[in-house]
Design a protein around this motif. Structure first.
Motif, PDB file in Angstrom:
ATOM      1  N   ARG A 152      53.970  30.033  44.805  1.00  0.00           N
ATOM      2  CA  ARG A 152      55.109  30.851  45.237  1.00  0.00           C
ATOM      3  C   ARG A 152      54.810  31.664  46.495  1.00  0.00           C
ATOM      4  NH1 ARG A 152      58.823  32.389  41.736  1.00  0.00           N
ATOM      5  NH2 ARG A 152      59.974  32.656  43.693  1.00  0.00           N
ATOM      6  N   LEU A 153      53.578  31.650  46.944  1.00  0.00           N
ATOM      7  CA  LEU A 153      53.177  32.540  48.038  1.00  0.00           C
ATOM      8  C   LEU A 153      53.315  31.856  49.397  1.00  0.00           C
ATOM      9  CD1 LEU A 153      49.893  34.057  46.524  1.00  0.00           C
ATOM     10  CD2 LEU A 153      52.251  34.907  46.313  1.00  0.00           C
ATOM     11  N   ASP A 154      53.943  32.563  50.335  1.00  0.00           N
ATOM     12  CA  ASP A 154      53.962  32.157  51.734  1.00  0.00           C
ATOM     13  C   ASP A 154      53.104  33.143  52.523  1.00  0.00           C
ATOM     14  OD1 ASP A 154      55.762  30.114  51.175  1.00  0.00           O
ATOM     15  OD2 ASP A 154      57.514  31.356  51.632  1.00  0.00           O
ATOM     16  N   GLY A 155      52.203  32.610  53.346  1.00  0.00           N
ATOM     17  CA  GLY A 155      51.354  33.494  54.139  1.00  0.00           C
ATOM     18  C   GLY A 155      49.896  33.134  53.989  1.00  0.00           C
ATOM     19  N   ALA A 156      49.049  34.131  54.160  1.00  0.00           N
ATOM     20  CA  ALA A 156      47.596  33.916  54.108  1.00  0.00           C
ATOM     21  C   ALA A 156      47.009  34.725  52.959  1.00  0.00           C
ATOM     22  CB  ALA A 156      46.949  34.329  55.419  1.00  0.00           C
ATOM     23  N   TYR A 157      46.027  34.134  52.285  1.00  0.00           N
ATOM     24  CA  TYR A 157      45.410  34.877  51.186  1.00  0.00           C
ATOM     25  C   TYR A 157      44.033  34.323  50.860  1.00  0.00           C
ATOM     26  CZ  TYR A 157      47.373  30.901  48.601  1.00  0.00           C
ATOM     27  OH  TYR A 157      47.719  29.642  48.181  1.00  0.00           O
ATOM     28  N   ALA A 158      43.164  35.222  50.433  1.00  0.00           N
ATOM     29  CA  ALA A 158      41.968  34.907  49.665  1.00  0.00           C
ATOM     30  C   ALA A 158      42.059  35.795  48.439  1.00  0.00           C
ATOM     31  CB  ALA A 158      40.701  35.200  50.458  1.00  0.00           C
ATOM     32  N   LEU A 159      41.886  35.218  47.267  1.00  0.00           N
ATOM     33  CA  LEU A 159      42.129  35.946  46.015  1.00  0.00           C
ATOM     34  C   LEU A 159      40.912  35.918  45.113  1.00  0.00           C
ATOM     35  CD1 LEU A 159      45.642  34.537  44.971  1.00  0.00           C
ATOM     36  CD2 LEU A 159      45.169  36.570  46.341  1.00  0.00           C
ATOM     37  N   GLY A 160      40.739  37.008  44.375  1.00  0.00           N
ATOM     38  CA  GLY A 160      39.842  37.064  43.239  1.00  0.00           C
ATOM     39  C   GLY A 160      40.620  37.643  42.074  1.00  0.00           C
ATOM     40  N   VAL A 161      40.652  36.931  40.945  1.00  0.00           N
ATOM     41  CA  VAL A 161      41.500  37.329  39.813  1.00  0.00           C
ATOM     42  C   VAL A 161      40.672  37.322  38.532  1.00  0.00           C
ATOM     43  CG1 VAL A 161      43.653  36.881  38.570  1.00  0.00           C
ATOM     44  CG2 VAL A 161      43.437  36.182  40.970  1.00  0.00           C
ATOM     45  N   ILE A 162      40.830  38.375  37.726  1.00  0.00           N
ATOM     46  CA  ILE A 162      40.199  38.430  36.414  1.00  0.00           C
ATOM     47  C   ILE A 162      41.250  38.763  35.356  1.00  0.00           C
ATOM     48  CG2 ILE A 162      37.895  39.032  37.222  1.00  0.00           C
ATOM     49  CD1 ILE A 162      38.486  41.961  36.580  1.00  0.00           C
ATOM     50  N   HIS A 163      40.939  38.421  34.105  1.00  0.00           N
ATOM     51  CA  HIS A 163      41.834  38.681  32.975  1.00  0.00           C
ATOM     52  C   HIS A 163      41.014  39.287  31.848  1.00  0.00           C
ATOM     53  CE1 HIS A 163      44.629  38.117  29.671  1.00  0.00           C
ATOM     54  NE2 HIS A 163      45.576  37.771  30.537  1.00  0.00           N
ATOM     55  N   ALA A 164      41.579  40.288  31.211  1.00  0.00           N
ATOM     56  CA  ALA A 164      40.861  41.000  30.156  1.00  0.00           C
ATOM     57  C   ALA A 164      40.475  40.095  28.996  1.00  0.00           C
ATOM     58  CB  ALA A 164      41.717  42.165  29.641  1.00  0.00           C
ATOM     59  N   ASP A 165      41.255  39.015  28.770  1.00  0.00           N
ATOM     60  CA  ASP A 165      40.982  38.134  27.633  1.00  0.00           C
ATOM     61  C   ASP A 165      40.117  36.930  28.006  1.00  0.00           C
ATOM     62  OD1 ASP A 165      42.465  39.792  26.032  1.00  0.00           O
ATOM     63  OD2 ASP A 165      44.332  38.674  26.318  1.00  0.00           O
ATOM     64  N   GLU A 166      39.733  36.817  29.281  1.00  0.00           N
ATOM     65  CA  GLU A 166      38.820  35.755  29.705  1.00  0.00           C
ATOM     66  C   GLU A 166      37.644  36.404  30.436  1.00  0.00           C
ATOM     67  OE1 GLU A 166      40.448  32.233  31.463  1.00  0.00           O
ATOM     68  OE2 GLU A 166      42.401  32.511  30.489  1.00  0.00           O
ATOM     69  N   PRO A 167      36.774  37.064  29.685  1.00  0.00           N
ATOM     70  CA  PRO A 167      35.744  37.919  30.285  1.00  0.00           C
ATOM     71  C   PRO A 167      34.604  37.179  30.961  1.00  0.00           C
ATOM     72  CG  PRO A 167      35.447  37.799  27.912  1.00  0.00           C
ATOM     73  CD  PRO A 167      36.738  37.089  28.206  1.00  0.00           C
ATOM     74  N   ASP A 168      34.629  35.849  30.918  1.00  0.00           N
ATOM     75  CA  ASP A 168      33.489  35.092  31.444  1.00  0.00           C
ATOM     76  C   ASP A 168      33.819  34.327  32.719  1.00  0.00           C
ATOM     77  OD1 ASP A 168      35.255  33.336  30.303  1.00  0.00           O
ATOM     78  OD2 ASP A 168      33.707  32.075  29.384  1.00  0.00           O
ATOM     79  N   ARG A 169      34.914  34.693  33.411  1.00  0.00           N
ATOM     80  CA  ARG A 169      35.274  33.908  34.595  1.00  0.00           C
ATOM     81  C   ARG A 169      36.077  34.730  35.611  1.00  0.00           C
ATOM     82  NH1 ARG A 169      37.486  28.940  32.400  1.00  0.00           N
ATOM     83  NH2 ARG A 169      35.914  29.466  30.845  1.00  0.00           N
ATOM     84  N   VAL A 170      35.972  34.292  36.867  1.00  0.00           N
ATOM     85  CA  VAL A 170      36.802  34.802  37.954  1.00  0.00           C
ATOM     86  C   VAL A 170      37.463  33.599  38.602  1.00  0.00           C
ATOM     87  CG1 VAL A 170      36.866  36.003  40.175  1.00  0.00           C
ATOM     88  CG2 VAL A 170      35.275  36.769  38.400  1.00  0.00           C
ATOM     89  N   ILE A 171      38.745  33.724  38.906  1.00  0.00           N
ATOM     90  CA  ILE A 171      39.473  32.669  39.613  1.00  0.00           C
ATOM     91  C   ILE A 171      39.596  33.084  41.085  1.00  0.00           C
ATOM     92  CG2 ILE A 171      41.523  31.237  39.693  1.00  0.00           C
ATOM     93  CD1 ILE A 171      39.983  31.116  37.039  1.00  0.00           C
ATOM     94  N   GLY A 172      39.231  32.180  41.969  1.00  0.00           N
ATOM     95  CA  GLY A 172      39.392  32.420  43.399  1.00  0.00           C
ATOM     96  C   GLY A 172      40.353  31.410  43.993  1.00  0.00           C
ATOM     97  N   ALA A 173      41.007  31.784  45.071  1.00  0.00           N
ATOM     98  CA  ALA A 173      41.910  30.872  45.777  1.00  0.00           C
ATOM     99  C   ALA A 173      41.913  31.250  47.243  1.00  0.00           C
ATOM    100  CB  ALA A 173      43.317  30.939  45.192  1.00  0.00           C
ATOM    101  N   ARG A 174      42.059  30.231  48.091  1.00  0.00           N
ATOM    102  CA  ARG A 174      42.016  30.462  49.528  1.00  0.00           C
ATOM    103  C   ARG A 174      43.131  29.709  50.248  1.00  0.00           C
ATOM    104  NH1 ARG A 174      38.097  29.509  54.543  1.00  0.00           N
ATOM    105  NH2 ARG A 174      39.809  29.196  55.984  1.00  0.00           N
ATOM    106  N   GLN A 175      43.808  30.429  51.156  1.00  0.00           N
ATOM    107  CA  GLN A 175      44.765  29.804  52.066  1.00  0.00           C
ATOM    108  C   GLN A 175      44.829  30.661  53.330  1.00  0.00           C
ATOM    109  OE1 GLN A 175      46.584  26.818  51.759  1.00  0.00           O
ATOM    110  NE2 GLN A 175      46.925  27.248  53.932  1.00  0.00           N
ATOM    111  N   GLY A 176      44.155  30.236  54.369  1.00  0.00           N
ATOM    112  CA  GLY A 176      44.239  30.937  55.648  1.00  0.00           C
ATOM    113  C   GLY A 176      43.386  32.172  55.774  1.00  0.00           C
ATOM    114  N   SER A 177      42.605  32.495  54.756  1.00  0.00           N
ATOM    115  CA  SER A 177      41.714  33.652  54.803  1.00  0.00           C
ATOM    116  C   SER A 177      40.395  33.247  54.161  1.00  0.00           C
ATOM    117  CB  SER A 177      42.330  34.841  54.057  1.00  0.00           C
ATOM    118  OG  SER A 177      41.685  36.055  54.382  1.00  0.00           O
ATOM    119  N   PRO A 178      39.248  33.601  54.751  1.00  0.00           N
ATOM    120  CA  PRO A 178      37.968  33.029  54.299  1.00  0.00           C
ATOM    121  C   PRO A 178      37.555  33.479  52.900  1.00  0.00           C
ATOM    122  CG  PRO A 178      37.604  34.730  55.966  1.00  0.00           C
ATOM    123  CD  PRO A 178      39.080  34.465  55.935  1.00  0.00           C
ATOM    124  N   LEU A 179      36.907  32.555  52.187  1.00  0.00           N
ATOM    125  CA  LEU A 179      36.361  32.845  50.864  1.00  0.00           C
ATOM    126  C   LEU A 179      35.206  31.882  50.619  1.00  0.00           C
ATOM    127  CD1 LEU A 179      36.970  34.758  48.444  1.00  0.00           C
ATOM    128  CD2 LEU A 179      38.179  32.841  47.388  1.00  0.00           C
TER     129      LEU A 179
END
Length: 617
Positions: A152-179
């Motif tokens: 759903r996102l238009d633009g540039a992003y580098a993301l780091g996402v965590i969830h309280a119920d998944e304590p053993d992982r981080v989700i990353g995503a990149r579009q137009g910004s370094p990661l």
């Protein structure tokens, strides 16, 4: 600009996150924050306006502990610096950090508000947190929720996402910004810059645009975009980061900028290493396809921003005089917004210290998509960061080997860019059959250039003494002729960047066409006077300044005949071949800006409102 650090480890990751934030301070920022999964079902968060040290004080009073976490330094785009606008942003059991700009955030915000989501910040990033939280209502997988959200996102992003119920992982995503993904012995990491993670690893995977990654303490799973819009597993090469971790310290200097000025003799020697033969540039050392690209080149378009743009302007003089190739230099942020005519055989040359400069990357991508793209013989990037987007997306990359540059005001990156541009110029000259005798002389002088730069750095103490007076002024005017004119522009940029003195630069011959109206006893004028064919013309321009009562500071060749006197201070620069003089004369201007800034008490390494790596438009 904004910086991301994330970690999944076998112990408390807060120290890793905080050290990473400190190493990202050079990028420029106004607030910092961290979020950790402290226990299944609970995320702890701390945010603070100002430096990382302020966040450390908050955490000292209320520590966070967890083996999975994300952290961020923010450079304000949407919304002023405030605690509410600082990252990480939280929605329900989700926490997100984000670099870049979401262009459709207002439409997404309106949609989410109608769905009952409450916004507590002015940022575009908060829509991402709410989007992921909403998607979690229909899936039990954080990775799936993030994938749906980024669609759903238009633009540039580098993301780091965590969830309280998944304590053993981080989700990353990149579009137009370094990661990048850091591969460690005791966990896996995400960072917007490898420097952030050098205390825990020197092995990195550079993500491509469109990539998503799941990191756990045991490994990482990278998913690329498939042609049908879905996800497919991909393998990204693990790259060993070559620079010694000690290279990011101050090494006993008061500031990074001063250290990096003093590193220039070695940096330029590194830029030349392995690229010079006895009497010629080793074209094959510039890359496996260099000779083919250069042989087909009939014109050069140089596209860059800021300091790199000034390097390109110097190179125009070299390319046209030494290689006989027409050259056009463009500001990257303007390039895409006018109709540029590219004749057949045009080499598209980009310059960027980081290789992630958003405007320069966008210009490269624009050039490759244009209908007359066949006019371009290929693209060449001159860059300091292996694995960066600009390097990966260009046909040929010439690395400057400057080493990590931490100070926001570029120094050794600029002089190594100029060195690389001279190598390209001479390579083009050779391929086009230029006079071999002059080429051989220039190659010899390039070998001696690091020694000359060492002599220029030794002017430090003398320049300190003249900087004190300049620090009392509110304005300054820089003058140069020929290839020294872009160096004057670079000198003015350095002064305004770190001392906050208003400074501008002009070709000295333009004084009488307007700028001379500014000259009086309150307007110091700084000029470069190397031994070249324009020296006598420059002397006449200096007389025009003195006749109006202007104070002059002249950086001059020993044989120029320019002497100190009333209203005229001269700093003698080592004698130099006039072709290489732009590189040499840069150093005293850097030292001047540095010592003026110190005298004025400004933040030399992290000047206000600026960022090291400009990854947004």
């Amino acid at each position: 600009m904004c910086g991301i650090v994330a970690a999944v480890g076998s112990d408390n990751v807060l120290p890793v996150l905080m050290e990473g934030l400190k190493r990202l301070e050079y990028r420029g920022y106004d607030s910092a924050g961290v979020a950790l999964v402290e226990a299944p079902g609970r995320i702890g968060r701390a945010r603070e306006v100002g430096k990382v040290a302020a966040l450390e004080r908050v955490l000292a009073a209320a520590p966070l502990v967890g083996m999975t976490g994300i952290a961020h330094t923010r450079w304000a785009t949407h919304g002023q610096p405030s605690q509410d606008n600082a990252h990480p942003h939280v929605s329900g059991r989700i926490a997100v950090v984000h670099n870049g700009i979401i262009e459709n955030h207002l439409a997404l915000k309106a949609e989410l508000v109608s769905d009952g989501f409450l916004f507590t910040s002015e940022t575009d990033t908060e829509v991402i947190a709410h989007l992921v939280e909403r998607e979690m209502r229909s899936t039990s997988s954080l990775a799936t929720a993030v994938e749906r959200a980024v669609q759903r996102l238009d633009g540039a992003y580098a993301l780091g996402v965590i969830h309280a119920d998944e304590p053993d992982r981080v989700i990353g995503a990149r579009q137009g910004s370094p990661l990048v993904v850091g591969v460690g012995e005791h966990g896996y990491y995400l960072g917007s810059d490898p420097l952030a993670l050098l205390t825990v690893t020197d092995r990195f995977l550079y993500l491509d645009d469109g990539d998503m990654v799941i990191i756990t303490r045991e490994g990482c799973d990278v998913q690329g975009l498939a042609s049908n819009g879905g996800r497919v597993p991909v393998v990204r090469e693990t790259v060993h980061y070559e620079h010694d971790d000690q290279a990011v310290g101050k090494g006993g200097f008061a500031h990074y900028m001063l250290k990096e000025i003093h590193e220039q003799p070695v940096a330029v020697a590194n830029a030349l290493e392995g690229r010079l033969g006895t009497d010629r540039v080793l074209v094959e050392a510039l890359g496996p396809r260099a000779e083919r690209l250069l042989a087909g080149t009939r014109q050069v378009h140089i596209v860059a921003c800021g300091t790199s743009y000034h390097a390109g302007m110097v190179a125009r003089y070299w390319l046209e005089e030494l290689a006989g190739v027409p050259c056009q230099v463009e500001i990257a942020s303007e390039y895409r917004y006018r109709q540029v005519v590219a004749p057949p055989g045009t080499l598209f040359l980009t310059l960027s210290q980081s290789g992630e400069t958003a405007d320069t990357l966008a210009a490269l991508r624009h050039a490759r998509k244009r209908q007359d793209g066949d006019a371009y013989v290929g693209s060449l990037a001159i860059c300091n960061v292996p694995g960066s987007s600009l390097v990966r997306e260009s046909d040929l990359a010439l690395m400057t080997h400057a080493g990590p540059e931490i100070g926001v005001a570029s120094t050794k990156a600029f002089t190594t860019q100029l060195t690389a541009l001279m190598l390209v110029t001479l390579a083009l000259r050779q391929v086009r059959g230029g006079d071999a005798e002059l080429t051989a002389r220039l190659v010899h002088r390039l070998r001696y250039l690091p020694t000359l730069l060492g002599d220029a750095v030794a002017l430090d103490e003398e320049i300190t003494s003249v900087a004190g007076k300049l620090a009392t002024y509110r304005h300054a005017l820089f003058l140069g002729r020929g290839p020294q004119m872009p160096i004057a522009m670079e000198g003015a940029l350095k002064l305004k960047e770190i001392s906050y003195i208003h400074a501008e630069a002009h070709a000295a011959g333009e004084l009488k066409h307007g700028p001379l109206a500014l000259v009086d006893e309150t307007m110091p004028v700084i000029a470069m006077a190397p031994m070249d064919g324009l020296l006598e013309k420059l002397k006449s321009n200096l007389q025009e300044v003195r006749a109006r009562g202007g104070e002059l500071l002249v950086f001059s060749d020993p044989e120029s005949g320019v002497q100190s006197g009333e209203g005229l201070s001269v700093v003698t620069v080592p004698a130099c071949c006039h072709y290489l003089a732009p590189i040499l004369y840069t150093v005293p201007l850097q030292l001047l800006a540095y010592h003026v800034a110190v005298a004025r008490g400004t933040d030399v390494d992290q000047p206000r409102n600026l960022a090291k790596s400009v990854t947004v438009e």
